[in-house]
Scaffold this motif. Structure first.
Motif, short mmCIF file in Angstrom:
data_model
loop_
_atom_site.label_atom_id
_atom_site.label_comp_id
_atom_site.label_asym_id
_atom_site.label_seq_id
_atom_site.Cartn_x
_atom_site.Cartn_y
_atom_site.Cartn_z
N GLY A 157 -10.52 16.21 11.18
CA GLY A 157 -9.51 15.16 11.54
C GLY A 157 -8.81 14.46 10.31
N SER A 158 -8.15 13.79 10.61
CA SER A 158 -7.39 12.79 9.61
C SER A 158 -8.18 12.16 8.67
CB SER A 158 -6.39 11.82 10.13
OG SER A 158 -5.73 11.19 9.22
N TYR A 159 -7.99 12.24 7.20
CA TYR A 159 -8.79 11.67 6.39
C TYR A 159 -8.59 10.14 6.51
CZ TYR A 159 -9.47 15.88 3.92
OH TYR A 159 -9.74 17.25 3.41
N PHE A 160 -7.35 9.59 7.17
CA PHE A 160 -6.96 8.23 6.98
C PHE A 160 -7.48 7.55 8.16
CE2 PHE A 160 -4.68 9.35 3.17
CZ PHE A 160 -4.28 10.72 3.49
N ALA A 161 -7.87 8.11 9.34
CA ALA A 161 -8.44 7.43 10.67
C ALA A 161 -9.68 7.08 10.56
CB ALA A 161 -7.77 8.07 11.74
N ALA A 162 -9.80 5.97 10.98
CA ALA A 162 -11.45 5.75 11.20
C ALA A 162 -11.96 6.42 12.10
CB ALA A 162 -11.42 4.21 11.53
N THR A 163 -11.29 6.75 13.33
CA THR A 163 -11.69 7.42 14.31
C THR A 163 -12.31 8.89 13.94
OG1 THR A 163 -9.29 8.12 14.96
CG2 THR A 163 -10.58 6.41 16.24
N SER A 164 -11.85 9.47 12.73
CA SER A 164 -12.07 10.62 12.44
C SER A 164 -13.58 10.74 11.72
CB SER A 164 -11.17 11.15 11.31
OG SER A 164 -9.98 11.60 11.67
N TYR A 165 -14.24 9.35 11.31
CA TYR A 165 -15.46 9.42 10.75
C TYR A 165 -16.55 9.18 11.74
CZ TYR A 165 -12.78 9.42 6.58
OH TYR A 165 -11.99 9.83 5.57
N TYR A 166 -17.47 9.82 11.75
CA TYR A 166 -18.70 9.75 12.73
C TYR A 166 -19.84 8.87 12.26
CZ TYR A 166 -21.84 11.68 16.64
OH TYR A 166 -22.52 11.44 17.60
N TYR A 167 -20.25 9.09 10.96
CA TYR A 167 -21.21 7.91 10.57
C TYR A 167 -20.76 7.00 9.70
CZ TYR A 167 -24.21 11.94 12.09
OH TYR A 167 -24.89 12.94 12.98
N TRP A 168 -21.43 5.82 9.89
CA TRP A 168 -20.75 4.47 9.31
C TRP A 168 -22.09 3.92 8.58
CZ3 TRP A 168 -15.92 3.13 8.57
CH2 TRP A 168 -14.85 3.85 9.34
N GLY A 169 -21.84 3.26 7.36
CA GLY A 169 -23.03 2.26 6.66
C GLY A 169 -22.98 1.02 7.52
#
Length: 123
Positions: free
Chosen positions: A102-114
């Protein structure tokens, strides 16, 4: 499962520098693109920078281009965000995140978070 642990936040004066670190662990974390996001009080979470583990591609929010540098140390499984020429508007909680597609710029593309680390810049 990928675990991400940020460190390095704190208080800085305008014009100063801070370096954030994000230590990654877990299965196949090297398959992920790593990103930094930030969220200021009352605002939405926004993209700051991203990098893949081979460092062949980096991406930046326009407002931080030329001031922030994202890098990755494969041996240490750690991603860094060097923040220079800090401004009061950089004040936010900074999050490290891992993306597969997905987009590098969209938070929704990121699955794991610190868990996030606070950065406060005083004027």
């Amino acid at each position: 499962q990928v675990q991400l642990v940020e460190s390095g936040g704190g208080l800085a004066q305008a014009g100063g520098s801070l370096r954030l670190s994000c230590a990654a662990s877990g299965r196949a974390f090297s398959s992920y693109t790593m990103g930094w996001f930030r969220q200021a009080p009352g605002k939405e979470r926004e993209f700051v920078a991203a990098i893949n583990w081979s460092e062949s591609s980096t991406y930046y929010k326009e407002a931080v281009t030329g001031r922030f540098v994202i890098s990755a140390d494969n041996a240490k499984h750690t991603v860094y965000l060097q923040m220079n020429s800090l401004k009061p508007e950089d004040t936010a909680v900074y999050y490290c995140a891992a993306r597969l597609g997905g987009s590098y710029f969209a938070a929704t593309s990121y699955y794991y978070w610190g868990q996030g680390t606070q950065v406060t810049v005083s004027s």
